[in-house]
Design an enzyme around this catalytic site. Structure first.
Site, mmCIF file in Angstrom:
data_model
loop_
_atom_site.group_PDB
_atom_site.id
_atom_site.type_symbol
_atom_site.label_atom_id
_atom_site.label_comp_id
_atom_site.label_asym_id
_atom_site.label_seq_id
_atom_site.Cartn_x
_atom_site.Cartn_y
_atom_site.Cartn_z
ATOM 1 N N GLY A 138 0.831 -1.199 0.000
ATOM 2 C CA GLY A 138 0.000 0.000 0.000
ATOM 3 C C GLY A 138 0.860 1.242 0.000
ATOM 4 N N CYS A 139 0.245 2.355 -0.334
ATOM 5 C CA CYS A 139 1.000 3.599 -0.446
ATOM 6 C C CYS A 139 1.500 4.062 0.926
ATOM 7 C CB CYS A 139 0.164 4.675 -1.118
ATOM 8 S SG CYS A 139 -1.503 4.862 -0.464
ATOM 9 N N TYR A 140 0.605 4.142 1.905
ATOM 10 C CA TYR A 140 1.068 4.530 3.241
ATOM 11 C C TYR A 140 2.141 3.571 3.761
ATOM 12 C CZ TYR A 140 -2.781 7.932 3.840
ATOM 13 O OH TYR A 140 -3.625 8.997 3.730
#
Lengths: 344, 344, 344, 344
Positions: free
Chosen positions: D147-149
């Protein structure tokens, strides 16, 4: 009707104060000054004032001569001498800068590299956090108007700390401010092609609001409070939002915390504790004197997250200064501050 | 592999050129210079270059010494002397400034308050509008790279004027530019709290791109063309969009106009004539070398509205300069310019 | 103190009206309605109203029953029936939509694909351009509140056309609007990742404000006026700016034009004709009821460029509606509209 | 040259993948699909693809049939069946969604309310954090792309945790994401007039990336790590920045920490540890595959502040997916990912 004046009306906080005071029923603005722009119209700097609201910027002395309530919005170290004059002449003085915020000269020396010129003056200073120090403010003649970050943070933590519901003495505060907080001076960081579509922290572990925050939180908690304070620059014009991380005491429930916040602020017009489940957003306080607070709970780790937001130029500067004036002068506390925020 | 250098790499156009050239297969960047920042790393000015792409800014002479293809991105009046050196040494020179764009010295004198130092040089200059002057550019040694506004406008009107389909000699051009067009220098107008949530025209009826626009349009139309040119400052980083109003000849239909545009640009990679009904948007060309053109018709008044948009830093400056270099050096015209724009 | 109500308070214009009326001394807001959100609090839609200003959205009939002055902010075709009720009950009605703006039913049919249900009602309608139709508005019972684009354009051209100083009957108008003009409904075009850093025209030669603009300009000029009207979507929240291109009669000088503008508006509080050399910017009217106008001259072609800017939600909608109410009810025309714009 | 396809190319991550793959030398894009838009051109959704890059969206099966390397960018729960097909046919599969990121089905069930359909598949999944799991990725056939985070956070903490320099098991992470992170679907929160000039946290203590973050950090630290993770929505298009607060062990110095970071990443092209004193800014990684990390120290409380930033669509999604493909296919790890960020 009192005669008010603004020393340093050419900066953002001074100009915002001018803008808000224009709609205040109990004041007459008798003079506004600027060292750099004396002789210019304020609309030359801020064209939105063109027409009915225009006024000529004069010398600082002019404000001191004509006004009975004096606001100063100046770089640190420049307000003391004006406060001294006001004290001698029995005039009221509200300082939007940093000169009258810190209780200990040693803190001022450490963080601002400056000494007090008139130490006696500082015994009379009152920290102008309106909701918390209302009674003191009413009787004060010299007000240190709180910084923008400290306002969002102290109001956001006041009910918790006053009731000693926090577990640790260490609190982590991640704050984000709109660009007006950086002021009118041009800088690389606020050059549009750089600032737009950008985001970053700055002055990490070294921002001058840190001692002010720790001082006030410690007084509220009646114990030493330490903060990790990290400000960030947001690509918006107005608003500060502080996300605050604090551990709860083991025997304190989130419901109890919420109730304490609700009770503490239920009679406060300008502090809105949002219903559970709602999230504070700086959008919904912009151009108003509100402070919105939302409370959140991480049950996995019994941790409280407080989100507190204000308009940095209003509740974080000019608005709170007027609220303090209203208290000092016996005006309706809300006068001149009834701006209703828009949602779009 | 040719040796290229950039004089004036510290400005936005120069830095963008550096950024794009780094990914060009046929060039080696041997030197980049800056009068003000010589000795500094380019990442000190533009932190996105930190790491693998970093390079030290040197003196202008260093570029002249080392490179065979020289780009200059300088305020007007400063390029001529470097072009002169290049001419004497048989080096190729592409000027991103204004010194080699105007055909008549009198226009340069009137709009830039400057004389030509080396009038002979200007007989060799070629106006670097790649799609229109391709054959001349291939043989050129000195290129006046077009201004950003003129690029969007001349490409937007070329098919129409070349085929004399316009009715009047007067054309109204309402252009809007992102803030990078104003450059790296700090200014009130690009101070974030002012520029953000703002919009206004500037240099109305007096922008220095006016003579360049009229010169090129008149050559295309083979008659005098007059323009009302009004630039505006958009609160975005990149992109120029020109909305162009021109009356059609009575016997010309909109379908004919559309067909001419389509035919003129059908083999051009970088010019996209959008399908009827679509509207050009600067969003869809940002960070690319495309020029998007959409055509619209007001049937009530037989009026054509051309919308033409580019990225001001790419097709409006550095990208077109590289396209011209590719032509001059016999490289693939697309080399180094295949950036695909994003829609979000 | 009159009883006012808003039908359609859930849209942007209705909510802005609610926001502004809250600070109006002479009114009591007795009901606000929404077809889609009846039963909800307005703060559920617009969280900035949370707390002291909150109110429940009710049914339209509730507004009709309780209020004596009724504002409607509805999609076209929905206001007539409410206006009819108001007429029968002797209540005043201000329509912020399009139903009462056009003089000819044929124009309404052509541009809105709708017939009038009560043609007789439309004989009583007054076009609520406050500064121009003040006397008619004072006596009116049904107001068609002007569109946002038409307000900026008609105020921007009124002095010129009334004094027949224009040369041609054709006027080119390049307008740019902030995104609140597109309303509360979600759309691709106002999806942040698309809209941000974007700019484009829309509804070219087909926007429904066109007949309204031509109608009013023609009445002012006392001759047929044709406009090329091209609206664009600006990535800002608020404000409309119109750049208007019009040829001057040969024997009219720019100084004469400027003087006429100055004279026409010298007693108008809300219209500011800027000093020569200054440029109107939507920044300086945001959140206020001002219309700022700057005048520019292209001496090369004896052409006038008028720049006219308003806040589309205030002078372009809710603010002008209140100004009209003030006129209709004999209140101070400025009451509730003294918001002073900020410059940052 | 391998044949690649994208299932779910109509979303932002899928479209970004398409955009980046177009410039990848070793791949041929044989099919892109969309359940909702099959039959449409991708330029109908993303007009920047108009012209040379346009391609028709087909059915998912078409991608499965034609491609040998398959990317899926789908809502959770939809990827497993495609991964199963790929496994059976010996094709490589990279999932940009959440289905193959969590090690324990119980976590997936708790946070996504879903069971695994093919538990056996998940034994083969490799977490595609390229710099950390490079060797595993090279041999993998099924990748759960991070995921990006989590990407910004795990890269930001990897050197510290791997070397057990943190004091507590509890880490506070205040993250801010641009709006593309919210995807293509319209929502109130990303409606421009609301989102612009706004800022707020969301999904406090409940974001689905939390278990992914804790899982990976715990593996790195070889002990349980707990995170307070608070995401915020930034009014910019691209970029994630995480401000991470972690206490240092008493006997660890800041210099030692900095050295470990520098050493860990010194051979990593895409991770830039900034020089001491510099601050990471999402501006300087936008549209690139870089992760910039800056390290800061609060000496008053021996606390480390890590600032880690990526482009959420590139290193946080499509770029890292390509990096993983490069590893899996034995291509140059940098191929197709050499985009150089701009600073303006």
């Amino acid at each position: 009707m009192i005669k008010v004046g603004i020393i340093g009306a050419s900066g953002y906080a001074g100009a915002e104060l001018y803008r808000l005071l224009l709609n205040h029923k109990n004041v007459e603005i008798v003079a506004i000054s600027s060292q750099s722009y004396a002789g210019k119209m304020i609309s030359d700097l801020y064209p939105s004032f063109y027409g009915p609201y225009d006024m000529c910027l004069s010398q600082d002395q002019d404000v001191l001569d004509k006004a009975d309530m004096i606001f100063a919005s100046l770089p640190h170290g420049l307000s003391e001498k004006y406060a001294k004059v006001c004290e001698e002449q029995g005039k009221k003085f509200i300082d939007l800068g940093a000169d009258f915020r810190l209780d200990k000269e040693s803190d001022y020396q450490q963080w601002y590299q400056h000494d007090y010129q008139y130490p006696g003056l500082h015994e009379k200073q009152v920290y102008g956090l309106s909701e918390v120090n209302r009674d003191l403010i009413k009787k004060a003649t010299i007000i240190g108007n709180p910084g923008c970050y400290p306002t969002s943070i102290t109001l956001g933590l006041y009910p918790l700390l006053k009731n000693q519901m926090q577990k640790d003495e260490k609190i982590i505060i991640d704050s984000k401010s709109g660009t007006t907080g950086a002021g009118k001076s041009l800088s690389e960081d606020t050059h549009f092609p750089k600032c737009n579509e950008s985001f970053h922290p700055y002055k990490i572990a070294s921002h001058r609001h840190t001692p002010e925050i720790e001082q006030e939180l410690s007084k509220m908690a009646n114990q030493d409070i330490q903060v990790m304070f990290t400000p960030h620059l947001l690509p918006v014009n107005r608003g500060i939002i502080s996300t605050i991380y604090v551990s709860l005491k083991d025997d304190v429930t989130f419901d109890e915390v919420y109730d304490i916040y609700h009770k503490t602020y239920q009679d406060e017009y300008f502090v809105r504790v949002l219903p559970k489940g709602k999230v504070a957003d700086l959008k919904f306080v912009q151009y108003s004197n509100f402070c919105d607070i939302s409370l959140h709970y991480d049950e996995r780790y019994h941790q409280l997250i407080v989100v507190s937001t204000i308009d940095n130029m209003v509740k974080g500067a000019a608005g709170q200064a007027i609220q303090n004036m209203n208290l000092m002068c016996g005006f309706n506390e809300l006068e001149g501050l009834m701006m209703i925020p828009a949602s779009f």
